[in-house]
Design an enzyme around this catalytic site. Structure first.
Site, PDB file in Angstrom:
ATOM      1  CB  CYS A 103     -50.316  53.588  54.267  1.00  0.00           C
ATOM      2  SG  CYS A 103     -49.688  53.634  52.567  1.00  0.00           S
TER       3      CYS A 103
ATOM      4  CG  HIS B 271     -54.944  54.776  52.989  1.00  0.00           C
ATOM      5  ND1 HIS B 271     -54.373  55.500  54.015  1.00  0.00           N
ATOM      6  CD2 HIS B 271     -53.963  54.601  52.064  1.00  0.00           C
ATOM      7  CE1 HIS B 271     -53.110  55.766  53.727  1.00  0.00           C
ATOM      8  NE2 HIS B 271     -52.835  55.223  52.552  1.00  0.00           N
TER       9      HIS B 271
END
Length: 483
Positions: free
Chosen positions: A329, A427
């Site tokens: 991310c 994630h």
């Protein structure tokens, strides 16, 4: 319908863990229960079934209740992006960023969202299990409170107060907290739970007797200190690890000031063949097989911090010697050439140079992208599931060599042509056994043991429910829960 609230004398007293335990304990009795936290401040979050964002702890509590996470379980989420400001997320959607003083005035609006969510959950479930935040005795935060007694008073629910004896001063914590409450709030407290006790309970008994006599309220029970319990932390980084095998993969994670979703690394902490080190300010990055750049709530700020600590130089050296680098991310965004924030979503408007390791740039946009996704890694075509929480839109030629092919037809992330660098927006990718094993083999680990992280979490949730049954006054708890 019954609402029961767990409040704590301090942060990290065990509120999240106790609500998780009670959700599974109630579920065992065949009663539907739903977790609820009016207001949460955390950088660990999860994507819900209805496409919003809530605190990670509530997602774990949802698993304990055998439910899919929903935005009503945590209607107000605050994600700090500076020491004095935070992004405000209402019903799963970011609505604004404001400083602490401005939010204090905003709480009356936030309370309406809290009460609306509670009303919907109360209509759908016979038991609502509520987690407070911090302590109800924070005098400076009492006015307009929506997280603790302010909420309990608004919905007229009983409260259980938990304290951590491992910190010391447990009786002062409990009595002092009670004394600082108003008369009506004191009446809401139906009993005390003492958490993380180790030793002979007989030595504690005189104190328990005194506490009941002093306050007129029962001690519901004393929960033991559990050494090897692993549940995702709401905010603080958990550095405990399981016993390791003789041959391990050395993994390093630089701890950035605005690190987010560090629960990504919990499966690695629990893997018997992974030695995970979190590196803090002023520490040199040691020799490692894999360096992971984590998620960040303020990528440009954390990039500057990374450079100030000399970690950019260490990453370059690590790559020259053949090491692997993974960006997740915000960590993915750092691997590129530029990060642009023209709207000032994460700080002052402007652009920052990335590490320049992959040919792409990232533009931060106001609309957050929130998705639960499935797909396959480019590595071994391994199945992966995870979630996306990011405001960045990344573009550039490096994305043509994608890291993940998603089931919805999109490509995600990028990998370097030499195979040393891998970046993804996903994630939770280490929670997928096949993806985790593929990534560990890519990083250099041979004969990888498969670890089912979901099964480990489920095991520990069951253990927590066992502790409730064994150590707490379940007759009183059944009465408080209304069954």
């Amino acid at each position: 319908m019954t609402t029961l609230m767990v409040q704590g004398t301090t942060s990290d007293a065990g509120k999240s863990t106790l609500v998780t335990a009670l959700c599974r304990w109630v579920t065992r009795h065949g009663v539907s229960v739903v977790p609820f936290k009016p207001q949460n401040m955390a950088l660990n979050s999860a994507v819900t079934a209805d496409g919003g964002e809530i605190g990670r702890a509530q997602a774990v509590q949802a698993q304990a209740a055998n439910l899919e996470p929903h935005t009503d379980m945590n209607p107000v989420l605050l994600k700090p992006n500076s020491d004095t400001g935070a992004q405000v997320i209402i019903h799963g959607r970011a609505v604004t960023t404001m400083n602490a003083v401005a939010y204090h005035d905003y709480k009356a609006i936030a309370m309406q969202a809290v009460l609306a969510s509670h009303e919907r959950l109360s209509a759908a479930y016979p038991v609502v299990m509520v987690e407070g935040a911090g302590s109800p005795a924070e005098i400076n935060l009492r006015a307009g409170d929506i997280a603790n007694m302010g909420f309990a008073e608004a919905v007229d629910c009983p409260v259980v107060l938990i304290a951590d004896i491992n910190r010391g001063g447990v009786f002062a914590h409990l009595v002092g907290t009670l004394e600082l409450l108003s008369t009506s709030e004191q009446a809401r407290v139906k009993g005390f739970i003492i958490n993380r006790f180790r030793g002979d309970i007989a030595l504690l008994q005189p104190g328990l007797d005194w506490l009941e006599q002093r306050t007129g309220k029962p001690v519901i029970g004393v929960l033991p200190y559990v050494m090897d319990l692993h549940l995702e932390a709401e905010d603080g980084i958990d550095q405990r690890q399981t016993d390791k095998a003789d041959q391990v993969l050395n993994v390093v994670v630089p701890v950035l000031p605005r690190i987010s979703n560090h629960t990504d690394f919990d499966p690695l902490r629990l893997h018997p063949q992974v030695d995970l080190q979190f590196i803090g300010p002023g520490q040199a990055i040691p020799s490692a097989d894999l360096i992971i750049l984590p998620g960040s709530k303020s990528v440009r700020h954390d990039l500057a911090y990374l450079r100030a600590n000399g970690w950019d130089t260490a990453i370059s050296r690590h790559l020259r010697y053949g090491g692997k680098v993974l960006g997740i991310c915000g960590g993915l965004q750092m691997l590129g050439e530029q990060v642009h924030d023209p709207l000032g979503l994460e700080g002052a408007p402007g652009s920052s140079a990335g590490l320049g390791l992959l040919a792409f740039e990232t533009l931060l946009e106001e609309e957050k992208q929130l998705r639960n996704v499935r797909g396959r890694l480019a590595l071994e075509n391994a199945e992966v599931s995870g979630y996306e929480i990011h405001a960045g839109v990344t573009t550039g030629p490096a994305l043509e060599n994608a890291a993940v092919q998603l089931d919805d037809g999109r490509c995600d992330g990028a990998q370097s042509l030499d195979g040393q660098i891998f970046g993804t927006y996903l994630h939770g990718l280490f929670e997928s056994p096949a993806a985790s094993s593929a990534l560990l083999r890519w990083a250099g680990l041979q004969n990888v043991q498969t670890v089912d992280y979901h099964a480990l979490r489920e095991r520990d949730i069951e253990r927590l429910a066992d502790l409730v049954e064994k150590h707490l006054d379940t007759a009183l708890l059944r009465e408080l829960c209304g069954f």
